[in-house]
Scaffold this active site. Structure first.
Site, mmCIF file in Angstrom:
data_model
loop_
_atom_site.group_PDB
_atom_site.id
_atom_site.type_symbol
_atom_site.label_atom_id
_atom_site.label_comp_id
_atom_site.label_asym_id
_atom_site.label_seq_id
_atom_site.Cartn_x
_atom_site.Cartn_y
_atom_site.Cartn_z
ATOM 1 N N HIS A 151 25.847 -29.347 27.853
ATOM 2 C CA HIS A 151 25.154 -29.694 26.620
ATOM 3 C C HIS A 151 25.431 -31.160 26.363
ATOM 4 O O HIS A 151 26.437 -31.704 26.843
ATOM 5 C CB HIS A 151 25.660 -28.836 25.461
ATOM 6 C CG HIS A 151 25.063 -27.464 25.482
ATOM 7 N ND1 HIS A 151 23.712 -27.258 25.316
ATOM 8 C CD2 HIS A 151 25.617 -26.247 25.684
ATOM 9 C CE1 HIS A 151 23.450 -25.960 25.419
ATOM 10 N NE2 HIS A 151 24.589 -25.327 25.650
ATOM 11 N N CYS A 192 21.250 -32.991 27.317
ATOM 12 C CA CYS A 192 20.433 -33.591 26.267
ATOM 13 C C CYS A 192 20.958 -35.002 25.989
ATOM 14 O O CYS A 192 22.174 -35.233 26.043
ATOM 15 C CB CYS A 192 20.538 -32.777 24.977
ATOM 16 S SG CYS A 192 19.755 -31.156 25.100
#
Ligand SMILES: *[C@@H]1O[C@H](CO)[C@@H](O)[C@H](O)[C@H]1NC(C)=O
Ligand SMILES: *[C@@H]1O[C@H](CO)[C@@H](O)[C@H](O)[C@H]1NC(C)=O
Ligand SMILES: *[C@@H]1O[C@H](CO)[C@@H](O)[C@H](O)[C@H]1NC(C)=O
Ligand SMILES: *[C@@H]1O[C@H](CO)[C@@H](O)[C@H](O)[C@H]1NC(C)=O
Length: 449
Positions: A151, A192
């Site tokens: 992430h 991300c």
């Protein structure tokens, strides 16, 4: 499948130099060994895609002749035997593909997946080595390949225990250069906002070439999210592109630049970026992933599809399960789970607004709405890293509550607009802690994930 087959040959003909020039130009005269570090920085079944990508990368390296002892694999390892896994003991990265979990030698698992251990691995940390843990032992002639699927947020990548800052990562890379731990280093990053891990910080003169799945302000996307039985995403858009490409090409001939162009074409939902010393991209991929001809074609060709942004996978999967079940009792349980998740996310959003309002009231900004709705490029990574660490220690554990990652850009905005000195920064950190105590700590939500 059709566009995949079209794109494949075109990229080679678009290349400016002839295959022969590339072949000759890409040979390295020095003897080198390849060393690799592979990291899946998340856990839980909803994040299946990160571990699947990384397991697949392990198979690519092995298939191209990188010896097991030169690969360091960090995966939480809660997928293969997960009660939700329809194929116990197996992991798939593409639909109808081969099991990518077979034959892995895991070096760091479970709660060993920490930013500190990752940095220790990179720096060849002696204490870890003394405990019998594998760390990089590469030398001045060697080629190092690092691949992470995590992430991410502005200047951060996630681990199950907390996030690693761009400042700490790039310091470790500079350390590796200073300590002659490589001749050339290639870093592929799926996360991300992954561009923000290298933008305005990775030097372009320390023989490091990096590519990222996304630019600094956009999300990264999981793919194959709608396969029957799985109820999760099997891979990520950028990652399956480079992994496929590596499965199918002669890596002793294809250059990193050619692979990058292929990945840009193949990545539908985000904009892969290049950073650092781009001249390295003229070398062949095999100098980092192994030059041996792969003994295995790893998967049936299939174009990435069914995308979900990495952060919303849990939400989307729950919604789909509810739509699909015929069992009213199960639907009720799932609906409750979904509501808890949504409530947690709403609480977090409201808390962040309150925290920013309080910080503006304290004099660090004048327009709450503007701080919340813009994304300034991160330049002062070292100051931001201190703020992000404070947020994690005093506000929210981003390892557990990964949804909190999506608000971290507000701190980049505050860092960039304030031009802190050491003393104003210290005052800001104290005010941040106060704002968090007022609005977020002691939250009752286990499910802000
Ligand atoms: C790579 O290929 C060479 C030549 O066929 C072979 O000698 C070598 O053992 C292979 N390396 C690995 C690690 O498989
Ligand atoms: C998964 O289950 C198999 C069979 O019970 C076992 O051998 C293996 O160690 C388990 N792996 C993990 C990571 O728990
Ligand atoms: C930031 O502060 C330093 C030291 O006070 C000053 O020299 C510099 O010009 C300031 N930069 C900006 C962009 O305001
Ligand atoms: C970053 O901010 C710190 C103060 O927190 C300052 O000392 C430093 O000069 C800044 N660095 C850059 C590159 O602007």
């Amino acid at each position: 499948m059709f566009p995949f087959l079209i794109i494949f040959p075109i990229l080679f003909t678009l290349s400016s130099s002839t295959p022969l020039e590339e072949f000759l130009g890409s040979r390295s005269t020095d003897d080198y060994n390849i060393h690799a570090v592979l990291v899946a920085g998340s856990n839980t079944y909803d994040n299946y895609h990160h571990q699947a990508d990384v397991c697949h990368a392990y198979q690519v390296l092995r298939n191209h002749g990188v010896p097991i002892e030169n690969i360091i694999l960090m995966i939480y390892d809660d997928i293969a035997n997960n009660s939700k896994n329809p194929y116990p003991g197996k992991i798939f990265n593409v639909p109808f593909g081969p099991d990518v979990y077979a034959g892995l030698l895991k070096d760091y698992t479970g709660m060993e997946l920490t930013p500190e251990n990752f940095l220790g691995v990179l720096k060849g940390d002696k204490d870890l080595a003394a405990k019998g843990k594998k760390v990089l032992t590469s030398g001045p002639n060697d080629h190092v390949f690092i691949y992470c699927a995590n992430h991410g947020a502005t200047g951060l990548i996630g681990f199950p225990t907390g996030a690693l800052s761009s400042d700490d990562l790039n310091k470790a890379l500079v350390y590796m250069h200073e300590h002659k731990m490589y001749d050339k280093l290639v870093f592929y990053l799926e996360a991300c906002n992954s561009g923000s891990m290298f933008e305005n910080i990775l030097p372009d003169n320390i023989n490091i070439y990096a590519t990222t799945s996304a630019n600094s302000v956009e999300l990264s996307y999981a793919c194959y999210c709608d396969e029957p039985e799985f109820h999760t995403c099997l891979g990520d858009d950028y990652s399956v592109s480079w992994l496929y490409n590596s499965d199918f090409n002669d890596l002793a001939i294809e250059t990193l630049e050619q692979q990058f162009k292929y990945v840009v074409e193949g990545t539908i939902k985000s904009h892969p970026q290049q950073f650092g010393q781009k001249s390295i991209a003229s070398l062949n991929v095999g100098q980092f992933l192994g030059e041996n001809t792969s003994s295995k074609i790893h998967a049936a060709r299939s174009y990435p599809k069914d995308f979900v942004n990495s952060r919303d996978v849990p939400l989307v999967m729950l919604r789909r399960k509810i739509e699909r079940t015929d069992d009213a009792a199960e639907a009720a349980v799932l609906a409750k789970e979904l509501q808890t998740l949504i409530d947690g996310r709403r609480f977090l959003e409201a808390s962040m607004e309150n925290i920013v309002s309080q910080l503006c009231f304290n004099g660090y900004c004048s327009d709450v709405e503007k701080i919340l709705s813009t994304q300034q490029p991160l330049v002062n990574h070292s100051t931001y890293s201190k703020v992000a660490k404070k947020f994690q220690s005093s506000c929210l554990n981003l390892g557990i509550h990964t949804d909190g990652m999506k608000f971290m850009y507000v701190f980049a905005n505050l860092v960039e607009s304030n031009n802190f000195t050491e003393s104003t920064l210290n005052r800001f950190l104290a005010d941040l802690e106060k704002a968090c105590n007022d609005h977020i700590v002691n939250h009752k939500f286990k499910a802000i994930i």
